[in-house]
Design an enzyme around this catalytic site. Structure first.
Site, short mmCIF file in Angstrom:
data_model
loop_
_atom_site.label_atom_id
_atom_site.label_comp_id
_atom_site.label_asym_id
_atom_site.label_seq_id
_atom_site.Cartn_x
_atom_site.Cartn_y
_atom_site.Cartn_z
CB SER A 1 46.53 43.68 41.17
OG SER A 1 47.00 44.87 41.77
CG ASP B 1 41.83 50.10 39.67
OD1 ASP B 1 42.67 50.50 40.50
OD2 ASP B 1 41.98 49.07 39.00
CG HIS C 1 42.83 47.64 42.51
ND1 HIS C 1 43.38 47.52 41.26
CD2 HIS C 1 43.58 46.86 43.33
CE1 HIS C 1 44.41 46.71 41.32
NE2 HIS C 1 44.56 46.29 42.57
#
EC number: 3.1.1.71
Length: 411
Positions: free
Chosen positions: A193, A351, A381
């Site tokens: 991320s 995501d 995610h």
């Protein structure tokens, strides 16, 4: 009295069910478990922003406090893994060392890891990251260095980037690698991320910096966030309200990182910062995020680009980081991309950041870089962080397994 209690209980149950239930596609991994987990995280975020709106705290203060509950207190070692806390170039870190080679000294793999959390939340001490780095060190017979870069609002862009580069530069020296018996030809940079953002940016900088003689062999990016010019890519449109990271929350994190005001969320969601009247600089940057050319057709589906005719020129004045390649590695020039190491990029169908990773993969491939795209059709995610404990997801275990397997084969 009992009747009143029963009525209240029923109403609370209905309210809880309403809050927990979120329509999810049948293709997502274990949807009911995900709904429950997401309701907890969503609740924390709602309370955090309610407190901010009431003037009681900063936007993410309560969320940060809640995340701290999950931290491992002090380094905990075992016969197989030695864990220590230290610093590299003044940046704090946890070091996970496989002890398998202690009896017969030999050089080991090394991984520099940056945790996620929107540059604002999280820590390598959180159980999910702690166990992940532990597993990597054990299964790869490696030394994994988890970097504790500063978090917003105390640190703002480019502070996190600078710390990431500073720590990496210090680690990539013969002295430090020798201290930990790390093979200088087998060092990776990785992150998930926002940590994937830092890993990609660091990989670019290290590749270009002639003062760093030792380079990363590979980069491994897990559902990375790589651009802030288009918040209406197909994956943003498709997964607007999807757990664990919805579309507005991405904007909240970007604004916290770039020191912008949270009230700018609606303007950025509408792509007002990249409207058609915003000039040549924006046009050149947008070409590097043009998903109509960079995304495989299967991922474009029936979505259409969103760029208003007229935008707000002051947005870029307020947020110059939007065009800064250190914050948005997808904007790098092709000549820079040609220099970076081979890449592993994990993406998840459900995501909002899926297309950031896929577009970066295309740009790297066009620059001649070897790329492995590992796409999870049932992924969401943050799924790799759900590989451990009683609430582990099957896609969490599979994604962690694939990620470690790739490192084992390529590092």
């Amino acid at each position: 009295m009992m009747r009143s209690i029963l009525i209240v209980a029923i109403l609370l149950s209905i309210a809880a069910a309403y809050y927990i239930y979120l329509p999810l596609p049948s293709t997502i991994s274990e949807p009911w478990k995900l709904m429950f987990m997401d309701s907890i995280l969503r609740g924390v975020m709602h309370v955090s922003f309610l407190a901010h709106n009431l003037g009681l705290s900063r936007p993410f203060d309560i969320a940060k406090y809640a995340a701290s509950w999950d931290e491992i207190k002090g380094p905990q070692s075992s016969p197989a893994i030695r864990v220590t806390e230290t610093s590299f170039g003044g940046v704090q870190a946890q070091v996970f060392e496989s002890t398998a080679a202690d009896q017969e000294p030999r050089l080991k793999r090394g991984v520099v890891y940056f945790h996620g959390g929107g540059w604002t939340l999280g820590s390598g001490r959180m159980q999910t990251y702690y166990f992940q780095c532990w597993s990597m060190a054990e299964e790869l017979d490696a030394v994994v260095i988890s970097i504790e870069y500063g978090l917003a609002p105390e640190a703002r862009f480019p502070d996190q980037y600078n710390e990431a580069v500073q720590a990496s530069k210090h680690i990539l020296t013969a002295e430090v690698l020798g201290r930990y018996s790390i093979d200088p030809k087998r060092v990776a940079v990785s992150g998930d991320s926002a940590g994937g953002n830092l890993a990609a940016a660091v990989a670019q900088q290290v590749a270009l910096d002639s003062s760093i003689p030792i380079k990363f062999k590979v980069q491994a990016l897990v559902y990375p966030v790589l651009q802030a010019l288009d918040f209406n890519t197909p994956s943003y449109q498709q997964n607007t309200n999807m757990p664990i990271l919805d579309r507005p929350m991405v904007l909240r994190f970007w604004l916290e990182y770039l020191n912008g005001e949270q009230k700018l969320v609606p303007a950025l969601l509408a792509n007002n910062h990249t409207a058609l009247d915003q000039g040549q600089e924006i046009a050149a940057a947008k070409a590097k995020t043009d998903w109509t050319k960079l995304l495989p057709v299967a991922f474009q589906k029936s979505y259409k680009p969103v760029f208003p005719l007229q935008g707000d020129p002051k947005l870029l004045e307020k947020l110059p980081g939007l065009l800064d390649v250190r914050a948005a590695p997808l904007l790098a020039e092709t000549k820079v991309l040609k220099a970076v190491p081979p890449a592993y990029i994990m993406t998840c169908e459900h995501d909002v950041l899926r297309d950031d990773g896929l577009m970066y993969a295309t740009r790297l491939e066009e620059a001649g870089v070897d790329v492995t795209v590992d796409h999870f059709e049932d992924g969401f995610h943050g799924c790799l962080s759900f590989a451990f404990g009683p609430f582990a997801f099957s896609v969490g275990r599979r994604s962690l397994g694939n990620y470690i397997h790739w490192l084992k084969e390529n590092l």
